[in-house]
Design a protein around this motif. Structure first.
Motif, PDB file in Angstrom:
ATOM      1  N   ASN A 386      23.102 -27.369  -9.153  1.00 29.04           N
ATOM      2  CA  ASN A 386      22.105 -28.197  -9.818  1.00 29.04           C
ATOM      3  C   ASN A 386      20.722 -27.572  -9.812  1.00 29.04           C
ATOM      4  OD1 ASN A 386      22.992 -30.483 -11.055  1.00 29.04           O
ATOM      5  ND2 ASN A 386      23.387 -31.521  -9.101  1.00 29.04           N
ATOM      6  N   SER A 387      20.513 -26.551  -8.980  1.00 29.31           N
ATOM      7  CA  SER A 387      19.139 -26.112  -8.800  1.00 29.31           C
ATOM      8  C   SER A 387      18.760 -24.942  -9.695  1.00 29.31           C
ATOM      9  CB  SER A 387      18.869 -25.798  -7.326  1.00 29.31           C
ATOM     10  OG  SER A 387      19.793 -24.861  -6.859  1.00 29.31           O
ATOM     11  N   LEU A 388      19.688 -24.500 -10.529  1.00 25.33           N
ATOM     12  CA  LEU A 388      19.339 -23.449 -11.485  1.00 25.33           C
ATOM     13  C   LEU A 388      19.601 -23.959 -12.895  1.00 25.33           C
ATOM     14  CD1 LEU A 388      21.015 -20.394  -9.745  1.00 25.33           C
ATOM     15  CD2 LEU A 388      18.661 -21.152  -9.572  1.00 25.33           C
ATOM     16  N   ASN A 389      18.645 -23.694 -13.784  1.00 19.95           N
ATOM     17  CA  ASN A 389      18.800 -24.138 -15.163  1.00 19.95           C
ATOM     18  C   ASN A 389      19.980 -23.421 -15.812  1.00 19.95           C
ATOM     19  OD1 ASN A 389      18.474 -24.808 -17.875  1.00 19.95           O
ATOM     20  ND2 ASN A 389      16.255 -24.926 -17.654  1.00 19.95           N
ATOM     21  N   PRO A 390      20.995 -24.189 -16.268  1.00 18.97           N
ATOM     22  CA  PRO A 390      22.220 -23.550 -16.759  1.00 18.97           C
ATOM     23  C   PRO A 390      22.029 -22.759 -18.052  1.00 18.97           C
ATOM     24  CG  PRO A 390      22.308 -25.908 -17.102  1.00 18.97           C
ATOM     25  CD  PRO A 390      21.102 -25.650 -16.271  1.00 18.97           C
ATOM     26  N   TYR A 391      20.901 -22.950 -18.727  1.00 14.63           N
ATOM     27  CA  TYR A 391      20.726 -22.309 -20.025  1.00 14.63           C
ATOM     28  C   TYR A 391      19.901 -21.036 -19.970  1.00 14.63           C
ATOM     29  CZ  TYR A 391      22.572 -26.732 -21.483  1.00 14.63           C
ATOM     30  OH  TYR A 391      23.378 -27.819 -21.615  1.00 14.63           O
ATOM     31  N   LYS A 392      19.533 -20.614 -18.753  1.00 18.66           N
ATOM     32  CA  LYS A 392      18.663 -19.444 -18.632  1.00 18.66           C
ATOM     33  C   LYS A 392      19.345 -18.366 -17.795  1.00 18.66           C
ATOM     34  CE  LYS A 392      15.303 -21.794 -20.552  1.00 18.66           C
ATOM     35  NZ  LYS A 392      14.975 -21.564 -21.948  1.00 18.66           N
ATOM     36  N   TRP A 396      15.439 -14.304 -16.329  1.00 18.14           N
ATOM     37  CA  TRP A 396      14.454 -15.226 -16.886  1.00 18.14           C
ATOM     38  C   TRP A 396      13.968 -16.179 -15.805  1.00 18.14           C
ATOM     39  CZ3 TRP A 396      13.129 -20.222 -17.608  1.00 18.14           C
ATOM     40  CH2 TRP A 396      12.225 -20.508 -18.634  1.00 18.14           C
ATOM     41  N   GLU A 400      10.071 -16.504 -14.373  1.00 18.10           N
ATOM     42  CA  GLU A 400       9.305 -17.701 -14.728  1.00 18.10           C
ATOM     43  C   GLU A 400       8.116 -17.971 -13.788  1.00 18.10           C
ATOM     44  OE1 GLU A 400       9.390 -19.180 -17.402  1.00 18.10           O
ATOM     45  OE2 GLU A 400       8.774 -21.264 -17.216  1.00 18.10           O
ATOM     46  N   HIS A 436      26.292 -20.094 -14.392  1.00 20.63           N
ATOM     47  CA  HIS A 436      27.700 -20.465 -14.245  1.00 20.63           C
ATOM     48  C   HIS A 436      28.592 -19.249 -14.056  1.00 20.63           C
ATOM     49  CE1 HIS A 436      27.562 -19.802 -18.661  1.00 20.63           C
ATOM     50  NE2 HIS A 436      28.779 -19.329 -18.460  1.00 20.63           N
ATOM     51  N   ILE A 450      13.765 -17.213  -6.349  1.00 15.32           N
ATOM     52  CA  ILE A 450      12.761 -17.894  -7.168  1.00 15.32           C
ATOM     53  C   ILE A 450      11.610 -18.350  -6.281  1.00 15.32           C
ATOM     54  CG2 ILE A 450      12.291 -19.921  -8.598  1.00 15.32           C
ATOM     55  CD1 ILE A 450      15.121 -19.743  -9.631  1.00 15.32           C
TER      56      ILE A 450
ATOM     57  N   ARG B 166      16.780 -33.520 -12.362  1.00 15.97           N
ATOM     58  CA  ARG B 166      17.640 -32.460 -11.856  1.00 15.97           C
ATOM     59  C   ARG B 166      16.822 -31.535 -10.970  1.00 15.97           C
ATOM     60  NH1 ARG B 166      22.321 -31.412 -15.023  1.00 15.97           N
ATOM     61  NH2 ARG B 166      23.229 -33.469 -15.234  1.00 15.97           N
ATOM     62  N   GLU B 167      17.507 -30.921 -10.030  1.00 17.44           N
ATOM     63  CA  GLU B 167      16.762 -30.099  -9.085  1.00 17.44           C
ATOM     64  C   GLU B 167      16.123 -28.888  -9.745  1.00 17.44           C
ATOM     65  OE1 GLU B 167      19.694 -29.664  -6.099  1.00 17.44           O
ATOM     66  OE2 GLU B 167      19.210 -31.590  -5.193  1.00 17.44           O
ATOM     67  N   TYR B 168      16.753 -28.384 -10.816  1.00 15.31           N
ATOM     68  CA  TYR B 168      16.132 -27.209 -11.418  1.00 15.31           C
ATOM     69  C   TYR B 168      14.822 -27.537 -12.117  1.00 15.31           C
ATOM     70  CZ  TYR B 168      18.673 -28.280 -15.859  1.00 15.31           C
ATOM     71  OH  TYR B 168      19.181 -28.848 -16.997  1.00 15.31           O
ATOM     72  N   LEU B 171      12.282 -27.846  -9.288  1.00 13.62           N
ATOM     73  CA  LEU B 171      11.935 -26.494  -8.876  1.00 13.62           C
ATOM     74  C   LEU B 171      10.934 -25.883  -9.853  1.00 13.62           C
ATOM     75  CD1 LEU B 171      12.976 -24.929  -6.466  1.00 13.62           C
ATOM     76  CD2 LEU B 171      14.495 -23.696  -8.002  1.00 13.62           C
ATOM     77  N   ILE B 175       7.132 -24.453  -8.980  1.00 11.82           N
ATOM     78  CA  ILE B 175       6.568 -23.126  -9.148  1.00 11.82           C
ATOM     79  C   ILE B 175       5.420 -23.135 -10.145  1.00 11.82           C
ATOM     80  CG2 ILE B 175       8.674 -21.889  -8.530  1.00 11.82           C
ATOM     81  CD1 ILE B 175       9.165 -21.465 -11.491  1.00 11.82           C
ATOM     82  N   VAL B 177       5.107 -24.850 -13.343  1.00 14.83           N
ATOM     83  CA  VAL B 177       5.275 -24.973 -14.788  1.00 14.83           C
ATOM     84  C   VAL B 177       4.662 -26.297 -15.243  1.00 14.83           C
ATOM     85  CG1 VAL B 177       6.921 -24.853 -16.669  1.00 14.83           C
ATOM     86  CG2 VAL B 177       7.457 -23.753 -14.513  1.00 14.83           C
ATOM     87  N   ARG B 181       5.540 -27.089 -21.145  1.00 11.13           N
ATOM     88  CA  ARG B 181       6.489 -25.981 -21.029  1.00 11.13           C
ATOM     89  C   ARG B 181       7.811 -26.459 -20.427  1.00 11.13           C
ATOM     90  NH1 ARG B 181       6.763 -20.442 -21.275  1.00 11.13           N
ATOM     91  NH2 ARG B 181       8.217 -19.532 -19.782  1.00 11.13           N
ATOM     92  N   HIS B 186      12.212 -25.635 -20.604  1.00 13.59           N
ATOM     93  CA  HIS B 186      13.203 -25.882 -19.563  1.00 13.59           C
ATOM     94  C   HIS B 186      14.171 -27.009 -19.914  1.00 13.59           C
ATOM     95  CE1 HIS B 186      11.430 -23.354 -16.258  1.00 13.59           C
ATOM     96  NE2 HIS B 186      10.459 -23.366 -17.142  1.00 13.59           N
ATOM     97  N   PRO B 189      16.651 -26.900 -24.220  1.00 12.62           N
ATOM     98  CA  PRO B 189      17.960 -26.247 -24.402  1.00 12.62           C
ATOM     99  C   PRO B 189      19.119 -27.113 -23.907  1.00 12.62           C
ATOM    100  CG  PRO B 189      16.396 -24.701 -23.496  1.00 12.62           C
ATOM    101  CD  PRO B 189      15.710 -26.037 -23.492  1.00 12.62           C
ATOM    102  N   VAL B 275      28.939 -25.087 -21.216  1.00  7.42           N
ATOM    103  CA  VAL B 275      27.937 -24.481 -20.342  1.00  7.42           C
ATOM    104  C   VAL B 275      27.899 -25.292 -19.055  1.00  7.42           C
ATOM    105  CG1 VAL B 275      25.530 -23.925 -20.078  1.00  7.42           C
ATOM    106  CG2 VAL B 275      26.616 -23.631 -22.256  1.00  7.42           C
TER     107      VAL B 275
END
Lengths: 541, 275
Positions: A386-392, A396, A400, A436, A450, B166-168, B171, B175, B177, B181, B186, B189, B275
């Motif tokens: 959950n802690s990483l954006n799945p679309y990047k 990237w 960021e 993923h 990060i 969501r945690e992302y 996060l 940092i 943002v 943006r 973020h 998408p 995805v």
């Protein structure tokens, strides 16, 4: 020749594969597995996530998803090959002869149906020829008896209760009762306690063990946790790389592992960290703490119907010091406020009272904006999914922090990203991968990277390893330890697992219902705990 | 649809939809440089003439070539449906993102507006907007855009509400943002899988709404042809000269059905893409 009893269940050369719905490619999951489960024994299968443990249990129960196919082998239950039975005959067997419990007790129960109804359905779905005229009352008596068996003191209340009114442990026990109602001879337990907290875990396992003995029930027990296996199982099979690499009496497997992977699992379970024994010299008594938290209180306000507000106090007058460059462990059972403390300290959760000093300088404003500009606090979450954006891509995501804070000229950023990837042990080729495509451990490395990009003085790691496999756990802890020693960044390591704390922390703070109840050097706290809560926690190891 | 045909592959939908929509788009484009006949020139000799080699689709009650009128008439349909959806999307994005991201009072207020728009029958409301803004293309585009905006606002709002904790995203805030943006780079998408099929279906629905308005005489104005007003003009001659109505109808059907196929294909693609 030694006496060999006829096995209850024997798996012979079982191979299983998944076919991809789009490419139609066969993907082998299990290859030529063979083992026996004898009457009345608890047989454990241990393996890392993704090793095919769950699929194996589903294959035995006949609940495989459409895409999975058994390509070879036999599953023989009481002398009968299950794979040659008709679907109806197999369905009948499941429940009557083979019971099953799963990892997540809540999703196995319908929220709109009471526990009693659930259990009654188990009986009515398998009409028994020997007792054709069983009345509702008789069924209820049977259910209440079984509920008492699995350790409920007031079965009547549980019978009427709905799933949401029960705790996780109670739900799992109700499900065990359901699985045992028809007196099966084999119970498949797939990680039955993984979703529960440690104290409940122990209770459930004791109960299972007792039930297995009193009903002479065979149990196929699946888990990734060797500690549990040691307590539960008579015999143990280690599943690795699609095969069973070792299968013997539990004691033998755990005390003289015959396969390198078993040894690796054992090492992982102990969480050995190289170099951790070399304790850092204690900082001088008058050292300026990096962070000093005083009388911090925080809570959540939820707005209920018609604007009535509900306040829940989560942190109650917390005081804590974090010294520069140390790894401070924060331990407490689930729901004690550890995560809330992390959110307040990072500035993600407004509305708290109290004072935070940074280098003895009062941080006047808790809000996020000011925190970042002054000195960022890194944060690593529990769930790397959950802690990483799945679309990047990884590159990237790592770039960021530099981009949004306008750090370093654009052309140097990629170089910085690659350096950081090397530091956290990620091969360069992953720079264009999406989350993923990475494993849990690799994702956790990305998450850590990060946070490190902004060179913070403190990183808060909230249960950073509790969703990882044991072997990966020790790798990640090793990494945290190495980064701490190399770059001097302080860590606040939040966990419920004392083994994690013992592995890498210098000092530990114990938290209980929103309060810090004990702090001290790790050895002192473990060996002479002052508070009852601490005693409970230390008994886990 | 899926239960009847049960295609396992999304590409068949994308190809079918692409062909149908492609035909209509091609005609709309070609109408700029070439038309087989003058679509406005009346001719008493060819009144209600049946399809023939000279006039492939026949002629209408004024003797105008139906083929030319259909080709030219598809232009407003395409323009209005594409630009209208853009307006709807922009409005929906603004309202929905603000409501979803900030929550609380702004959310209540914006959703109140959106719900009140949704409470009216779409065509009726579009009629009102067209009456206020004025007939003709700009009126239609803005009118339909406003009517269609709430459904996109809802998609943005729910999507953002689901994703923003969501945690992302936490996060990303940590940092440094900034909110715009976070939204655009973020969060958005993550909305594409829900948004893309909704946009394509929206285009089809907007094309139908435009045809409906023109049919009611509130859309594209006679003698300028559009698929909708050709239906209105042709209905009195349905018995003697059905081709006046049949060909524009088939055209509209191609466009709408094509878009539906495309949206189904897009939806399945995102589903299997996983995805």
């Amino acid at each position: 020749m030694a006496y060999e009893p006829t096995p209850l269940l024997s798996i012979r050369n079982l191979s299983l594969s998944f076919s991809d719905p789009v490419t139609r490619k066969e993907n082998s999951i299990l290859s030529r597995l063979s083992f026996d489960i004898r009457d009345g024994e608890v047989f454990g299968i241990v393996g890392e996530s993704g090793s095919g443990k769950t699929i194996l249990s589903l294959a035995i129960a006949g609940l495989l998803p459409e895409t999975a196919k058994i390509t070879a082998g036999e599953i023989i239950f009481r002398g009968q090959n299950l794979l040659s039975l008709s679907p109806k005959a197999r369905r009948d067997l499941l429940g009557r002869e083979i019971g099953m419990i799963f990892q997540e007790p809540l999703s196995s129960l319908n929220p709109l149906i009471s526990v009693g109804k659930h259990l009654e359905e188990v009986i009515t779905a398998h009409p028994d020829a020997s007792t054709p005229k069983e009345t509702r009352g008789m069924r209820k008596t049977r259910i209440l008896e079984m509920l008492a068996h699995v350790g409920f003191h007031d079965p009547g209340r549980i019978y009427r209760a709905f799933p949401h009114q029960l705790s996780g442990g109670q739900r799992q026990r109700a499900l065990i009762a359901g699985a045992l109602l028809l007196k099966p001879s084999l119970l498949i337990a797939d990680e039955p306690t993984t979703a529960l907290d440690t104290v409940t875990q122990t209770q459930i396992l004791d109960q299972l063990r007792r039930i297995s003995q009193s009903f002479s029930l065979s149990v196929l027990f699946i888990s990734h946790d060797l500690k549990i296996m040691e307590k539960m199982c008579d015999r143990l099979a280690v599943l690795h790389n699609r095969r069973i690499v070792e299968c013997d009496a539990t004691y033998e497997v755990l005390h003289s592992p015959g396969h390198p992977h078993t040894a690796a699992l054992l090492r992982g379970a102990r969480l050995d960290i190289r170099g951790a024994e070399v304790a850092r010299p204690a900082p001088p008594a008058g050292a300026v703490p990096l962070y000093r938290i005083e009388a911090l209180s925080a809570g959540y306000t939820t707005t209920a119907f018609r604007g009535a507000t509900n306040e829940a106090q989560v942190l109650d007058q917390v005081s804590l010091r974090i010294l520069p460059g140390e790894i401070l462990g924060l331990i407490g059972s689930s729901g004690c406020g550890k995560t809330t403390l992390a959110r307040v300290m990072t500035g993600l959760l407004p509305g708290s009272t109290g004072r935070i000093y940074e280098n003895e300088e009062l941080v006047a404003d808790f809000s996020l904006k000011k925190r970042i500009r002054k000195s960022p606090v890194g944060l690593v979450f529990q769930d790397p999914y959950n802690s990483l954006n799945p679309y990047k891509t990884v590159g990237w995501l790592l770039e960021e922090p530099l981009r949004v804070n306008h750090l370093h000229p654009q052309k140097d950023r990629r170089e910085r990203v690659l350096t950081m990837m090397a530091q956290v042990g990620l091969p360069k080729r992953y720079i264009d991968s999406y989350p993923h495509q990475l494993s849990g451990g690799q994702r956790q490395r990305v998450a850590l990277a990060i946070s490190l990009m902004l060179s913070p003085s403190l990183i808060i790691a909230d249960e950073p390893v509790s969703s990882l496999d044991v072997t990966v756990q020790s790798q990640i802890l090793q990494l945290l330890h190495d980064i701490n020693r190399r770059s001097g960044v302080a860590f606040l390591l939040i966990t419920h697992d004392l083994r994690v704390i013992r592995a890498i922390c210098d000092r530990v703070a114990v938290m209980d219902s929103g309060k810090i109840v004990e702090t001290g050097r790790i050895g002192d706290v473990i060996h002479s705990p002052k508070m009852p809560v601490t005693k409970l926690l230390t008994e886990q190891i | 649809m899926q239960r009847i045909i049960r295609f396992r592959n999304h590409s068949i939908f994308l190809i079918l939809g692409g062909v149908f929509v492609g035909i209509v788009l091609f005609c709309a484009l070609i109408s700029i440089i070439y038309l087989p006949d003058d679509p406005m020139a009346t001719n008493s000799m060819t009144k209600l003439a049946a399809p023939s080699a000279d006039h492939l689709f026949g002629c209408d009650h004024e003797g105008r070539d139906v083929l030319s009128r259909v080709i030219l008439g598809s232009r407003p349909t395409v323009i209005i449906s594409l630009l209208g959806i853009l307006i709807a999307l922009l409005l929906g994005m603004l309202l929905g993102s603000a409501a979803g991201y900030f929550g609380g009072a702004p959310d209540h207020f914006l959703m109140l507006i959106s719900d009140s728009i949704m409470a009216f029958p779409g065509i009726l409301l579009a009629l009102v907007f067209v009456a206020v803004i004025g007939k003709g293309l700009p009126g239609l585009i803005f009118g339909l855009g406003i009517v269609f905006a709430p459904s996109y606002a809802r998609i943005f709002r729910t999507g953002i509400r689901q994703l923003k904790d969501r945690e992302y995203i936490l996060l990303a805030r940590l940092i440094g943002v900034k909110p715009p943006r976070i939204l655009f780079v973020h969060l958005f998408p993550g909305l594409v899988p829900q948004l893309a099929p909704a946009i394509v279906v929206g285009i089809a629905n907007m094309a139908m709404a435009e045809a409906g308005l023109s049919y009611l005489g509130q859309g594209v104005q006679i003698p300028q042809p559009s698929l909708g007003n050709m239906l209105m003009e042709g209905q009195s001659y349905l018995v003697y000269a059905p081709w006046i109505i049949i060909f524009p109808s088939i055209y509209l059907l191609f466009y709408v059905l094509g878009m539906y196929f495309l949206s189904e294909g897009v939806r399945m693609k995102f589903k299997t893409g996983g995805v």
